[in-house]
Design a protein around this motif. Structure first.
Motif, PDB file in Angstrom:
ATOM      1  N   PHE A  30    -103.491  44.657  57.432  1.00 23.91           N
ATOM      2  CA  PHE A  30    -102.066  44.972  57.519  1.00 23.91           C
ATOM      3  C   PHE A  30    -101.451  45.047  56.124  1.00 23.91           C
ATOM      4  CE2 PHE A  30     -97.604  43.631  58.846  1.00 23.91           C
ATOM      5  CZ  PHE A  30     -97.290  44.880  59.372  1.00 23.91           C
ATOM      6  N   ALA A  31    -101.846  44.125  55.246  1.00 23.59           N
ATOM      7  CA  ALA A  31    -101.328  44.136  53.877  1.00 23.59           C
ATOM      8  C   ALA A  31    -101.737  45.408  53.147  1.00 23.59           C
ATOM      9  CB  ALA A  31    -101.815  42.899  53.121  1.00 23.59           C
ATOM     10  N   ALA A  32    -102.971  45.831  53.319  1.00 24.67           N
ATOM     11  CA  ALA A  32    -103.432  47.057  52.666  1.00 24.67           C
ATOM     12  C   ALA A  32    -102.652  48.266  53.186  1.00 24.67           C
ATOM     13  CB  ALA A  32    -104.930  47.249  52.915  1.00 24.67           C
ATOM     14  N   ALA A  33    -102.400  48.281  54.495  1.00 20.59           N
ATOM     15  CA  ALA A  33    -101.659  49.397  55.087  1.00 20.59           C
ATOM     16  C   ALA A  33    -100.231  49.461  54.565  1.00 20.59           C
ATOM     17  CB  ALA A  33    -101.667  49.268  56.609  1.00 20.59           C
ATOM     18  N   VAL A  34     -99.556  48.312  54.507  1.00 21.55           N
ATOM     19  CA  VAL A  34     -98.168  48.280  54.035  1.00 21.55           C
ATOM     20  C   VAL A  34     -98.099  48.607  52.551  1.00 21.55           C
ATOM     21  CG1 VAL A  34     -96.109  46.850  53.789  1.00 21.55           C
ATOM     22  CG2 VAL A  34     -97.523  46.631  55.827  1.00 21.55           C
ATOM     23  N   ALA A  35     -99.085  48.128  51.772  1.00 24.24           N
ATOM     24  CA  ALA A  35     -99.111  48.402  50.327  1.00 24.24           C
ATOM     25  C   ALA A  35     -99.240  49.893  50.047  1.00 24.24           C
ATOM     26  CB  ALA A  35    -100.259  47.649  49.674  1.00 24.24           C
ATOM     27  N   ILE A  36     -99.807  50.638  50.972  1.00 26.67           N
ATOM     28  CA  ILE A  36     -99.910  52.093  50.806  1.00 26.67           C
ATOM     29  C   ILE A  36     -98.680  52.789  51.366  1.00 26.67           C
ATOM     30  CG2 ILE A  36    -101.191  54.139  51.545  1.00 26.67           C
ATOM     31  CD1 ILE A  36    -103.723  52.401  51.530  1.00 26.67           C
ATOM     32  N   ALA A  37     -98.237  52.375  52.554  1.00 20.09           N
ATOM     33  CA  ALA A  37     -97.166  53.094  53.256  1.00 20.09           C
ATOM     34  C   ALA A  37     -95.820  52.969  52.559  1.00 20.09           C
ATOM     35  CB  ALA A  37     -97.065  52.585  54.696  1.00 20.09           C
ATOM     36  N   VAL A  38     -95.487  51.789  52.038  1.00 21.64           N
ATOM     37  CA  VAL A  38     -94.167  51.598  51.432  1.00 21.64           C
ATOM     38  C   VAL A  38     -93.994  52.434  50.158  1.00 21.64           C
ATOM     39  CG1 VAL A  38     -92.633  49.911  50.356  1.00 21.64           C
ATOM     40  CG2 VAL A  38     -93.746  49.359  52.510  1.00 21.64           C
ATOM     41  N   PRO A  39     -94.927  52.368  49.184  1.00 21.35           N
ATOM     42  CA  PRO A  39     -94.780  53.268  48.024  1.00 21.35           C
ATOM     43  C   PRO A  39     -94.823  54.746  48.423  1.00 21.35           C
ATOM     44  CG  PRO A  39     -96.338  51.515  47.531  1.00 21.35           C
ATOM     45  CD  PRO A  39     -96.068  51.450  49.005  1.00 21.35           C
ATOM     46  N   LEU A  40     -95.633  55.083  49.445  1.00 16.22           N
ATOM     47  CA  LEU A  40     -95.699  56.466  49.901  1.00 16.22           C
ATOM     48  C   LEU A  40     -94.359  56.910  50.476  1.00 16.22           C
ATOM     49  CD1 LEU A  40     -97.590  58.882  50.193  1.00 16.22           C
ATOM     50  CD2 LEU A  40     -98.235  58.018  52.461  1.00 16.22           C
ATOM     51  N   ALA A  41     -93.674  56.007  51.181  1.00 19.04           N
ATOM     52  CA  ALA A  41     -92.346  56.330  51.699  1.00 19.04           C
ATOM     53  C   ALA A  41     -91.377  56.594  50.553  1.00 19.04           C
ATOM     54  CB  ALA A  41     -91.834  55.185  52.568  1.00 19.04           C
ATOM     55  N   TYR A  42     -91.465  55.808  49.499  1.00 12.23           N
ATOM     56  CA  TYR A  42     -90.603  56.008  48.336  1.00 12.23           C
ATOM     57  C   TYR A  42     -90.880  57.345  47.661  1.00 12.23           C
ATOM     58  CZ  TYR A  42     -89.529  55.780  43.353  1.00 12.23           C
ATOM     59  OH  TYR A  42     -89.121  56.091  42.082  1.00 12.23           O
TER      60      TYR A  42
END
Length: 361
Positions: free
Chosen positions: A202-214
């Protein structure tokens, strides 16, 4: 103005009071929660109107919401410690964002780091999860919207003290403090160890998705790219069913709240009437939440939109922010779906790389 639903839609950082509670005005009953929430939010805004609205109001409101959310009740001094922790989260997040502002690499790294923190604590306890969401919020505010200034440190401290005074004053008025619901550390280390694989994915997924959203929001030229980041974290849970429900409530509640605030602002454009509408929205936020999550989100969205109208001076002046809010909520929910799909993929990969140990022969 940033999205302020970071603590929502779970009620007040703890289990919702029973619908059969004998007295809603005592303890953490519905009426008590509604009055405290309204007082903590409207007080700084009324003060800002009296002396002239300035940028520090954002830090006061954000601190007030987080302080209200993590307020565990119990003895006055330990309670102040929890509320001071809320202020510290606001200052640390805003400070990190301010230091990273203007440096694309540092901004992306900061978003990835706070995303990992959120993913690791999201299912430990609601208090920690809300604190981590506000850490994401304030990093985004400091990096993309409003850098932390020395006066804001004093504002955050004053907001913490004000929220604490509202909390203990209410206890005095109703005849005594409510029982403490502060989280206990016992058992959390075991929970972290048992769920280590799930938290890693989950941490790896969020670490990718949040910067990608930005990056996507910036590339699309969205008016308030940090709103997308904040919405992503608000609706994102390790449990896919919970995330789906929150996305539904966020999308429906945002549209309903925007419509209600626009209609109210057009009918009552005077400053004092906008403030009265914000008070009403704050008061009905928790009763509406009890009826349906989307209604609670609608009340909080209406509060934020009325605040935008108040700061902008008119509904027309707030139009761009209002339109951007609807778009950014939709985009943020989309990136929450991306994070959930990545989480599913990473869990599958981790299961193949590190298969669960079978029974001993």
């Amino acid at each position: 103005m940033p999205a302020l639903e970071t603590g929502a839609p779970e009620p007040h950082g703890r289990e919702a009071p029973s619908p059969t509670a004998p007295d809603p005005w005592h303890g953490d009953g519905l009426a008590a929660r509604s009055v405290r929430f309204a007082a903590i939010l409207v007080g700084p805004i009324a003060f800002g109107l009296a002396i002239g609205l300035q940028s520090w109001l954002l830090f006061a409101v954000v601190t007030g919401i987080l302080a209200f959310t993590v307020d565990p009740g119990g003895p006055a001094l330990p309670r102040l410690g929890w509320l001071a922790g809320a202020g510290l989260v606001v200052l640390v997040g805003s400070g990190i964002g301010t230091l990273a502002a203007g440096h694309q690499g540092l901004v992306i790294a900061s978003f990835a780091a706070v995303g990992v923190i959120y993913a690791l604590v999201e299912s430990l306890h609601q208090t920690y999860a809300v604190g981590a969401r506000f850490l994401c919020l304030t990093v985004a505010v400091g990096a993309l919207y409003l850098p932390l200034a020395p006066v804001d440190v004093l504002v955050v401290a004053a907001a913490v003290l004000y929220a604490w005074l509202v909390s203990i004053t209410w206890d005095v008025l109703v005849g005594g403090p409510r029982p403490s619901t502060a989280p206990l550390l016992a058992g959390m280390s075991t929970l972290l160890r048992v769920t280590a694989r799930e938290r890693r994915s989950f941490a790896a997924a969020v670490a990718i998705a949040v910067p990608l959203a930005y990056l996507t929001s910036t590339a699309l030229g969205l008016h308030r790219p940090y709103w997308t980041l904040i919405v992503t974290v608000i609706v994102l849970r390790a449990d896919m069913m919970s995330s789906g429900r929150l996305m539904r409530d966020m999308l429906g509640g945002t549209l309903l709240g925007i419509g209600a605030a626009l209609a109210y602002g057009l009918a009552f454009p005077q400053h004092w009437m906008l403030l009265a509408g914000m008070l009403l929205a704050a008061l009905v936020r928790w009763p509406a939440q009890q009826l349906h999550g989307a209604l609670g989100m609608a009340a909080l969205t209406a509060f934020v939109i009325l605040l935008i109208e108040l700061i902008s001076g008119s509904v027309g002046g707030a139009t761009q922010d209002i339109e951007a809010r609807a778009v950014d909520v939709a985009v943020g929910c989309g990136f929450a779906v991306v994070a959930l799909l990545l989480d599913w993929l990473f869990r599958w990969l981790f299961a193949r790389i590190e298969p669960a140990p079978g029974p001993k022969a």
